[in-house]
Every structure is written in structure tokens, then in C-alpha cells.
Motif scaffolding. Sequence first.
Motif, short mmCIF file in Angstrom:
data_model
loop_
_atom_site.label_atom_id
_atom_site.label_comp_id
_atom_site.label_asym_id
_atom_site.label_seq_id
_atom_site.Cartn_x
_atom_site.Cartn_y
_atom_site.Cartn_z
N ASN A 130 0.95 -1.09 0.09
CA ASN A 130 -0.16 -0.07 0.02
C ASN A 130 0.95 1.32 -0.12
N ARG A 131 0.67 1.85 -1.01
CA ARG A 131 1.82 2.91 -1.18
C ARG A 131 1.35 4.19 -0.43
N GLU A 132 0.06 4.17 -0.04
CA GLU A 132 -0.70 5.41 0.69
C GLU A 132 -0.25 5.13 2.35
N LEU A 133 0.62 3.98 2.61
CA LEU A 133 0.82 3.73 3.95
C LEU A 133 1.30 4.76 4.97
N GLN A 134 0.67 5.18 5.92
CA GLN A 134 1.16 6.22 6.86
C GLN A 134 1.29 5.68 8.18
N ARG A 163 4.33 -6.65 -15.56
CA ARG A 163 3.57 -6.18 -14.37
C ARG A 163 3.43 -4.62 -14.08
N ARG A 164 2.30 -4.27 -13.67
CA ARG A 164 1.96 -2.96 -13.34
C ARG A 164 1.49 -2.88 -11.92
N ASP A 165 2.19 -2.17 -11.09
CA ASP A 165 1.91 -2.36 -9.53
C ASP A 165 0.55 -1.48 -9.25
N TYR A 166 0.57 -0.34 -9.80
CA TYR A 166 -0.57 0.52 -9.54
C TYR A 166 -1.06 1.13 -10.75
#
Lengths: 276, 882
Positions: free
Chosen positions: B693-697, B741-744
Motif C-alpha cells: 500500500n503506497r498510501e501507508l502512513q 507487471r504494473r503495480d499501480y
Amino acid sequence: MPFALLMLSGCLTQSLSPAWFIDRTRLLAVRAEPAEPRPGDLVTFTSLAVDPAQDLLIVWTGCVLESSSSFGCDTTDPDAISLLGVEPLLPPSLQVPADLLDDLPEEDRDEGKNYFLTLSALPGDTDLSAIEELDQDDLLELGIKRLPVSESTTANHNPEIRQLLIDGVIEVLPGGVLTVQRGQTYSIEPILNEDAIEAYEYITSDGVTEPRVEEPYFTFYATDGSYVVDYSLYPYGAVDWTAPVDPLADTLTIWSVVRDRRGGMGWFTLTVEVAG
Amino acid sequence: MLSPLLLALLGPAFAQDPPPAPGEAGAEQEAPPPLVKDPALINFVQAAFPQEAKDAGIEGIVLLLLEVNETGQVYNVTVLESAGWGFDEAAVEAAKQFVFSPAEDAAGPVPVALEFEYGFVLDAAATEGALPEEPVVEEVVELPVNLEGQVVEMATRRPLPEMSVAVPGTDLATLTDAEGRFALRGVPIGPAKVVIARPGWQTQEVDVVLVEGEATNVVAWVRNESYDQDAAMGVYRKDKVEVTQRTITMGEVRRIPGTFGDPIRVVQSLPGAARSPFGTGVLIIRGSNPEDSGVYVEGVRIPFIYHIGGYVSVFNPDLIGAVDYLPGNYGAQYGRTTGGVIDVKIKQEAPEQGRLVWSTDLLDSGGFYEGRLGESGNHHIGVAARRSYIDAVLPLVPRYGASGFVVRPRWADYQVRYGYTGLEDTRVTAFVFGFSDKLLVGSDDGVAQGTDQDTQDDFAVNYWSQRALVTVEHRFSDKLTAKITPAFGWDYTYLGSGQSLQITQDQWIWQVRGEAVWRPHPTIEVIPGIDWLWGGATFEFGLPFNPNSLVEYDPLAEREDYTLSGKGQARSPDVYLKANWRPFKDPERLLITPGLRVTPVRIVDELDTISFDPRVIARAKVVKGGFVKAATGIYSQPPQSFEAYHPNPDIRTELVNERAWTSTLGYEQQLTQGLSVELEVFTKDLDNLIVSNRELQSLSTDQFNTNEGVGRVKGLEFMLRQAAINQTFGWVSYTLSKSERRDYPDSEWVLFDFDQTHILTVVGGYKLPYGIEASGRFQYVTGNPYTPYAGGVYDIDQDFYSAFSSGDTNSERLPSFVALDLRIDKAWTFKQWRMNTYVDFLNAYRGVNPEFVQYNYDYTESAYIRGLPFIPSPGVNIEVFL
């Protein structure tokens, strides 16, 4: 494949420069004094920047970060970046903003936050009046460093390497010169000042105050000769270094850098003359 | 007396092309494909003479088409020519109880279809007008037998039937019977030479002296020289309901250089499997991640297929009966994977003659025994064990000792198999196995391991796994069979370094697989099945730092030890239903296999998700020996436990199963006996791939992973193969593929880490005289992609450089891999045992074959890490027949 085969096969198609070998511009260490200032303190900086072939200019800049980053200040916001100095022309220093920790709760100010430093190594003949026109290719080396700022009662101090102990018996003090025999292997052990290993208090995430003692480590560099292992851990600080066999080698330099893992650093520069 | 007579009569047997019904289109094109062994009727059942026909004095002949499976059982009977009067029904009922010896082609036992004439004849004394009596054969006076004997195979000591026995210079010749015995009459008195021969065996000449009035007895020992000796143990045999069928015999497997005689490793020389770095055996099938391919034993999932380092699989090869290699578009019986499947089949029965095998090479030694217990011979036992000693050998390697680090891998495994065949319609098999692997990495005494106190102790990996499974197969009737396999497993894993980094996990797994085959109509098989999996785990996770601190990364922040422990449970009670529909009398003319698999997944306190995976496979014979194959389907794969875990009990993981939509179209053609070619194209579209999760805070409140990743794979596979017949075998395998592959959603497509555009493998072996065999494997593979770097920023606090990427992710490729492996075997065969010695010459071509890119400390210089150097690897295998 079995590990035996891996061990046999894992060699490189060509040798790569080892980290200890100083054959290019390198930023080896940075020292802030004091190592962990309080808001409003004046901090002075020195760097151990080396290049065997040319003089260097080290441009110091800094910024306040909301959170730390691996790659330094946000270059898209020039107003947030401060020029702290240019070694050796303008000794770098920083007046830590008095309000740096104001946004932190009182209980977090002992831990504090980092001020971010960026060091850019340029050729010594760089025209600083045209610094705005420099680009990435003009940079010889780029380094980053964090300056912890806090209100801690056990603030950190830089460790000092008092002397080097050669083969366990020869004591070399700062400014000293060591004469070695060509091809001979020597044990080099940095000796720290007695107060270098600091005890301090740490408040865990559960709010428990925990007494701790620093665990410094050493890294070693040289312009010639060779190391098998170029790092060591206190209190077993000795490493083996072998003098060059090249008959043309006469004078070289060895550095040892100590880091206390809390941002404090120290170093020792040793001039070596090769005989035999 | 009334006697339904066997008139005879087996028509020709057809391995792939049973004859169509008379008048059916294409009948004139049909011809039997080659079999190396015809089926033989070993249990004839006499039919009841229909009373009405008897009363009417009617006789008849019914022409039947018998479909016989690989074990010799008749599973379907079709009346081709009716005789009326109730003869058809009686003949069918009796023929269903026939038992044949299995037919074999070059690859081993195969199902066949054959014509059979069932004749009904009234006893001549009871009825007039019966079929004509057989002509009276005029008696002739035969000379007495004066040369007799037996032909026995060396080492195995088994009698050899159908061996030619001849006396040169005369017209005297015969074949040995089922017991290997022969007898000749009238051999001239005096010295004579007897020649015993048959393709695949070394021709043997025996000198004898015939004496007047005596019968000379000879026991002739002959040596097997054919790869066919192992044909009964085929690997990569796949049920023809799958879209692809590839069969490699153990005789070939044992001689393919670079595979160390391990049938599971041979997968990597077949189409669809990518080359793994350093030949480590990592399964990269049709562009899928290694963890996306499933490895099974008799349908039971196991965590690892190779011992640590990927050198050998965790099974003794002698226990393996077959390996199903399914690179994609497999049936609904397999699930929870989006990649390929490897299902190891254990040999069900042991030979009557006990066999003891001992194998030794540079790295490990192991023993194996198989045989039968009890007077009935119904208790089949197989036991194997193996232990490595590489941890003792490694320090002897000079360069290894100079590296400053000590690596000590060690492995061991055991297997116990039991089978019972004493029940008429039930077969019971039990299999218990386990393996243990340990790896220690440390420095010599007095040498620091890095600059951190927390990493100063040895790095250790230790895992072991145990599995116990029982399979019960029961035949309820001609139309219904069922099989159930309950299994229990226990896995333990430890990974640690020093005092602070400790990861331990105990995991137990229950699995039940069950499947029934119901044939409501001769053209349809309905196969419902269950694949229930549930398990639990306890874990303890210790780190020298708090992972929460990583969110706001500060290397100068104080570290504190972090410990997390817990337990979890998961279950996935999958069910599936599939059918095999063969609408024509020729069962291979068209086969359609629709299926549906339902995969519900519940990870307690974390997630609940469910997938419905429809699949269909079709296979049609278009010309003699030529098949078109097509398949499409959905494949789902649950999140792995560590992907689904969240330490905050209030946070449920919002993940769903990863999904792949795969399609395959192919053609295969049998060109000549043993020579075949096949071509397939495939596509695979992946979605719901789990990425970080690239939004991980916050580690406390945010999801760790999301299902935002997608992927796409397309490729072509080609195989030209000469099956092992007599002296030679070999194949050419080629795969052309692209995997991305494409992650997002807003990121760029990048090449898959192991994307290999071209994979060409050529394998061949030849048997030379004097028990010597030579074999080789040539490989050409496009280099793996990698991300280039050009310099870095020095982090002065931590004394390391953070690299600058100089290109996109995986935008560069390593040079191509080119390798030639050779192997020489020398066999010594004695009367009761045989010994095989060999040397594998790995990378005889001495290619550089870069495996990875290594950068220097500041990423301004790079070099390739070489692949395997030239390595001779000797070994010995001793086989004793008890």
C-alpha cells in the motif's frame, strides 16, 4: 545449485573498487559541534572530505524537514533551503531555529527532531558566483546528514579517536607518521577517549526510561595497501591492513572514522611512509 | 454342454486411435498406432448362454469394442456388431469383467481400445447345426527335447519372456515363455552355439555340448541395454483430459546432465519453465512468480519441493511414480494457484522382488528399499532416507575458506510408503514423509559480521516439514469410483540472527481431497470433488527495531527491540465439479472438459473472500495422431498469510484473491514411433495482484497491502521429442514469452523479474557399447531484466549509498545464458546387482553466463556475477535385487 557451487560461481566478471580505497572524491564523515544541539544553539561543522587528486569545495546547505528522508531537502522549494557555508572558504555553521521544536508536544522534545544537512563536493576551482548554473554533472559527490536537535538532558557528544594502536604496541597520536614495511600486514586499532562511550537515557515507546550505552563502530579507508575487512566494532576495534608491495608507493594516508549511531562522529588521519 | 467360446480373438489394440464404428467417416484412415507391448487377456469370464437362443438352437458372434485402461481394467464396452437373441447383453456383461495385462507404448502403460469377438457355440452333443468342428490335426512324431533352459535378466534376475533363442546353422529357433523358459527339439549332437537376442537386450551367445540321450539345460543371463527398462516409471505423464501431455521416462531423467537425476528438476528443461538463477530450481512457470505455482504430493500441497539451495528435491527419486507438470490451464481439481502445478505421484506398488538402492555423490548420500511383505504379497513397502554432508565438504573448498564467511547448509529427508492390494475393489496407500533443512551463515571467530551488534551472531535458517496422508480408492461399480485422501501436515520455520532478530512459526494443516468419478453414460464422466484445507499457526516475530519507526524513517532514532506473537487460523473448503464429455465412440476424437471450482477463503479475524473459477478444456483429434487443444479458465490464489496479517485486531484486511485468466491453444502430432511435436500459444491476464500500500502512513491503522497490481503474460511453446526407444532419446524445447507487471493503475508496465524472451533447451542421450551412456543438455536463454543504477547519494550517518536509478525498472537485460552440460554414465551389471557411476560436467562450454549485476559501494561501477563455472560432479548408484 548447492552452496558449494554458489561459492565457486559467485565471482565477478571484473573487480570493483572497494569502499575503503580512496581513489576519488569521498565524503567520509561530518562532525557537528555540539553533536546534539538545543533550539537556538550555534552549531559549527567540519567535514572529512578527501580526494587524492584535487582540492575540493564543500557546499553546505540545510533545511527543516517535517519528517526525515533518505534523499535530503526538497530542491523544488529553494526558500526552504539555507546555505550554511562553503568549506574551506566559509566555515559552515547553523543557528538552530529557536522554534524548531515548538510543534512537538512537550514530552517529545527530549527526543526532538532532525535538521537536515546536504553536502555537495565540487572541484576546488569552481566559480561559486555561477553556482546557480551548476548541474548534476558538476557534482563530485553528494552526501546527506541529519543533525538531531533536542532538549534531552543526556544530549549526545561526538566521540574522539585519541590515537591509533599499531600491532598492539605502537601508539600513533594525531599528526604522527607511521613507517611501514612494504607488503607487511599491520593491526590497526583506534583508541577512543575515555568519555567517548556515553551512557544515556532512552524512553521506550511504552514510556519506560531505559539506561543505554553507546555501541560505536569504526570504518577504515586508505589510498593504498589493502584491507580484508574494513570495519570493526567497539571494543574489538582492530583491523588488519597490508602495506602496498608496489616499489613506487612511498607515502599514503589512512583514515579511521568512528560513529556512535546517534549522529556523533570522529576521525583520525594517519600519514604512512612505506619503506623497504 | 453349452459353451460360449472365446472365438477370439483380440483385434488389434490401439493406443490412441481405436477404430471407429463401421461406416463412420474417416474409418478408412484409421490405423493402430505403435505399441511396444500388446495387451494380453489374463482373466477371461465366460458369459451365460441366453436361454432363448439356446432353446432355439441359435449361435452367434458379437463384435465388441473394449476400452481398457492403463491397469488392464475394462472400463467401457461397446457393441460394434450385434448378434441379437440376448447375446449382446451377455457378452457385454462378461467382457466388463475381463482383465488384461496393460498395453504399453514407448512411454509406458497406456489405455487402449480393441475389438473383441465373443462367440456363443452350442455343445455339438446337445444341438445339431453348431459351428463346424475344428479340423482334426494329424499327429506327428516329435523329436525329444534335448536343449532347454531359461533366460534371465542380469541384476534384476527376472525371467525374460519373448526372447529369441536360436541355434545358428539350423532352422531351430523359439521364443521364451512367460517364465523365460525355452525348449528345442532335435538339436544336433555335439558342440553348438545358442544365440539369445531381442532388441533392447545385449545379444548373448552360449556355448553348449549336446549329448546323445540327454537334455542339456542352460541358464542364460542377458543384460538390458534399453532405456525401456525404466519405461514403466514415466514422469510428466498427464491425464489426457489436460490440455498438454508430456511424458519423460525415468530412464531419460536419470541421464539428463544438470538435473542430478531428479525428476522434478527436469521440469526446468521443458517448455514453459524459465531458467532459475544458478540452477537453483526455483519454479518460474509461464511468467509467474515462484510462489504462484503449487507443488503437491498426491494432491496434497507441500511448502517446499527442494532442499535448501535448490540442489535436490525433498523426495527420493526412486519413490516417484510420475510427475504431473501442468504449466497452465489445468482442470478444476487444482486451485489456489495462478501459476503452474507440479504434482508428484508416489509409486503405488512395490515389485515382487525386493530392491535396495544406495546413492552417493559429492553432497549427500541416501538409501532406498522397496519390496513386498507377507505371503500374500499384498503389503507393498517403500522406505527411503537421505542426509547431506555438504556442511563438512564446503570448508575444504579453498576459495570458500578465504571468503571470510562460513556457510553450512545441511539437509535430510525420509519417506515411508505403504500400500495394500489385498482387497478386490479397494486400494489403500499410506505415505509419511518429512524433511529438515538448516543453514548457518557466520564469520570466523574474531571477525565482526557487519557494524551492528544485533547481527553479530550466526544467521540461521531452520525449517522442517512433516506430512502424513492416506489414500483410499474404491470401485463401487462400473459406473462409480471414488478416492479420498485425508492428510495432516506440520511445518516449523525458524529464521534468526543474533539475539534480536527471531522469526519462528509453527503451522499445522489438515487437508482432505476427495473425488468421485461417475459415468452415467458411456460418453460422460461427471467428477465432483472437494479440496478442503484448514490450518493454524502460531508465530513469534522479534526484531531489533520497532517497524513503526520505519514509517518516519530516522536512522538516528533509538531502536528498541520489538516482539510480536500471535496465532491465526485459516480455512479454504474448496469444491469443484468437472465433466469429461466424449461425444463420439472414438473417445479421443473429441473431449470437452468443463469445470467450475469455488474457492472460499477465510483467514480468521482478517478476511473473507470467495472466488468462482470456471474452466473449460477441449481436445480434438483432427488427423491420425494429430490433436488440437484449447482451453480457457479463471484461476484464483488466496493472499498469503503474511500478506493478510495485520497486528491491529480492529483492522480487517481488505484483500481478495489474486486472479488469472489464462487461455491456451495448441496442436500436437505424433510423427513416427516415438517422434512427436507440439506447439502451444498461451495468454495470461493477471489482476488483483497484491502489492504494498503506497498510501501507508501508519502501521497501526492503515492497510499494508492492496489488490492494485495487474500483469500480462503471453507466449509460445514448442517441443519436438524423440521418446526413449532403445539407444536414444532427446528433445528440443523452445519457449517464446513476455511477462509484464504494473503495480499501480498510474504506473508504467515493467518486465517481470524473470522475464526470459527465448528459452531454448536441447537434450539428448545415446547408449554406447560396454554399458556406457553419453548425454548432454544445451541451453540458450535470454538474460533476466534488471534495473540499472548510476551513482548514489552518500548517507553519512549510516555509511552507505542510496542508489540513483539510471533507467526504468527492469529496463536492462543481462547477457544471454549459454550453457552446455554433459554427462557420462558407466554401468556395471552383475547377476544380482548393478552399479552406475557417472560424472556430470556442468557448463562444459565454460560460458560466463552472468546471473546478477553487482555494483560497487557508490554505484558508479558494475560487474556481472558469473554463473556456474565448469564443474565435474561425480556420483555412484548401487542397486541390489534381493
